[in-house]
Write an enzyme that holds these catalytic residues in place. Structure first.
Site, PDB file in Angstrom:
ATOM      1  CG  LEU A   1      35.969  51.318  28.270  1.00 24.54           C
ATOM      2  CD1 LEU A   1      37.019  50.887  27.253  1.00 24.54           C
ATOM      3  CD2 LEU A   1      36.328  50.804  29.647  1.00 24.54           C
TER       4      LEU A   1
ATOM      5  CG  HIS B   1      58.344  56.101  20.185  1.00 29.59           C
ATOM      6  ND1 HIS B   1      59.533  56.294  20.848  1.00 29.59           N
ATOM      7  CD2 HIS B   1      57.463  56.970  20.733  1.00 29.59           C
ATOM      8  CE1 HIS B   1      59.386  57.237  21.750  1.00 29.59           C
ATOM      9  NE2 HIS B   1      58.131  57.670  21.711  1.00 29.59           N
TER      10      HIS B   1
ATOM     11  NE  ARG C   1      35.745  46.418  27.934  1.00 29.13           N
ATOM     12  CZ  ARG C   1      35.239  46.899  29.070  1.00 29.13           C
ATOM     13  NH1 ARG C   1      34.321  47.860  29.037  1.00 29.13           N
ATOM     14  NH2 ARG C   1      35.618  46.421  30.232  1.00 29.13           N
TER      15      ARG C   1
ATOM     16  CE1 TYR D   1      42.648  49.502  31.543  1.00 32.45           C
ATOM     17  CE2 TYR D   1      41.749  48.262  33.383  1.00 32.45           C
ATOM     18  CZ  TYR D   1      41.850  49.440  32.675  1.00 32.45           C
ATOM     19  OH  TYR D   1      41.151  50.543  33.077  1.00 32.45           O
TER      20      TYR D   1
HETATM   21  C1  PLP Z   1      37.045  55.048  31.717  1.00 32.72           C
HETATM   22  C2  PLP Z   1      36.066  53.974  32.039  1.00 32.72           C
HETATM   23  N1  PLP Z   1      34.821  54.068  31.547  1.00 32.72           N
HETATM   24  C3  PLP Z   1      33.890  53.123  31.817  1.00 32.72           C
HETATM   25  C4  PLP Z   1      34.188  52.026  32.616  1.00 32.72           C
HETATM   26  C5  PLP Z   1      33.131  51.001  32.896  1.00 32.72           C
HETATM   27  O1  PLP Z   1      33.383  49.807  32.188  1.00 32.72           O
HETATM   28  P1  PLP Z   1      32.845  48.413  32.702  1.00 32.72           P
HETATM   29  O2  PLP Z   1      31.372  48.545  32.921  1.00 32.72           O
HETATM   30  O3  PLP Z   1      33.164  47.482  31.598  1.00 32.72           O
HETATM   31  O4  PLP Z   1      33.570  48.102  33.981  1.00 32.72           O
HETATM   32  C6  PLP Z   1      35.476  51.879  33.126  1.00 32.72           C
HETATM   33  C7  PLP Z   1      35.818  50.720  33.957  1.00 32.72           C
HETATM   34  O5  PLP Z   1      36.892  50.585  34.477  1.00 32.72           O
HETATM   35  C8  PLP Z   1      36.449  52.874  32.825  1.00 32.72           C
HETATM   36  O6  PLP Z   1      37.703  52.782  33.305  1.00 32.72           O
END
Ligand code: PLP
Length: 290
Positions: free
Chosen positions: A204, A103, A53, A34
């Site tokens: 992330l 799976h 991304r 997502y």
């Molecule tokens: C686990 C996690 N890390 C970092 C981020 C920050 O990402 P972004 O700046 O792309 O919103 C998010 C955003 O939802 C997240 O869920």
């Protein structure tokens, strides 16, 4: 109240008219990815980067992307015609609906595509001026945190730890090093230098993280990307959260202790100003993506 319009597999429909099969891999396995894109006055902030991304997440889970970046941007524009003003656009792609639960990755399935919008809840003035309280916890999630996966149970359980004590976020520590928070990236500041954890599989890589690194470089703010030991987090002068909805927000209390002098610090204030200027330039340029 009218039901909001959402996107489902190429169609714009009222949200309450969208029905998803219980066999959908997203429902059965959390087998999907997502994005959440902030929209200011009708213009996506870094829309292209979000869809790039999404492509990386899809590559990681071996899911074919049904759309090019340009097609995705066009689909969001169409949805936004029904949602003026500042919005969060939520985009989800799952592996689709196989004939049975198994799976093993099924071949030849059409992915399920869903998009909806809701009003963007940017941080309040009070949060920006006073900062927020967070707690820390062990990072008990898996080792593919670079994938923006809809399998969010680890993040949900981590977030609940802070919700239980009325705090804004749960800052995560893995093997003695800062990773990120349950739904945000984390920066720290020591002696005027901003520090960000490495761009690896344990976080992330936030679109806001990347934007902040760029704004810091353009604005002559010193910033280093490197592993951050827990002890540096706990002795930091400043700690910030970043995300598409939180923008950049100062953490002024961590595990009940003040961060620095307990007020949002000077480097935060500089980065917050740079971020707001960037948003204002975006709004002034209209639909041209940043
Ligand atoms: C686990 C996690 N890390 C970092 C981020 C920050 O990402 P972004 O700046 O792309 O919103 C998010 C955003 O939802 C997240 O869920």
């Amino acid at each position: 109240m009218t039901t909001p319009i959402a996107h489902f597999n190429g169609q714009l429909l009222p949200l309450d008219k969208i029905h998803i099969s219980p066999l959908d891999r997203g429902f059965i396995f959390g087998d999907g990815v997502y994005e959440v894109i902030p929209v200011y006055g009708g213009t996506m902030l870094r829309g292209r980067e979000h869809f790039e991304r999404l492509q990386r997440s899809m590559d990681e889970i071996r899911l074919d992307n049904p759309h090019t970046v340009d097609e995705w941007m066009g689909l969001v524009e169409k949805l936004l015609e029904h949602h003026p003003g500042n919005q969060s656009v939520y985009i989800q792609v799952t592996r689709g609906v196989p004939p049975k639960r198994d799976h093993v990755l099924p071949k030849g399935l059409a992915p399920t595509v869903f998009m909806m919008c809701y009003p963007l809840a940017s941080p309040s003035r009070e949060q920006v001026e006073n900062g927020v309280a967070c707690i820390t916890a062990r990072d008990f999630r898996w080792e593919k945190c670079n994938i923006k996966s809809t399998s969010l149970l680890g993040n949900v359980l981590a977030r609940q730890l802070s919700a239980d004590v009325g705090a804004t976020e749960t800052v995560l520590i893995r093997d003695g090093f800062l990773t990120e928070a349950s739904a945000s990236n984390v920066f720290v500041v020591k002696d005027g230098v901003a520090l960000a954890p490495p761009r690896d599989h344990l976080i992330l890589l936030g679109i806001t993280y990347d934007l902040l690194v760029k704004l810091a470089a353009d604005g002559a703010v010193r910033l280093e990307v490197r592993p951050i030991p827990e002890v540096e987090l706990r002795s930091a002068d400043e700690v910030w959260l970043t995300s598409s909805t939180k923008e950049v927000l100062a953490v002024t209390k961590l595990d009940g202790q003040p961060v620095g002098d307990g007020r949002p610090g000077p480097v935060f204030r500089r980065m917050h100003a740079l971020f707001q200027e960037h948003k204002a330039r975006l709004a002034a340029r209209g639909k041209v993506p940043a």
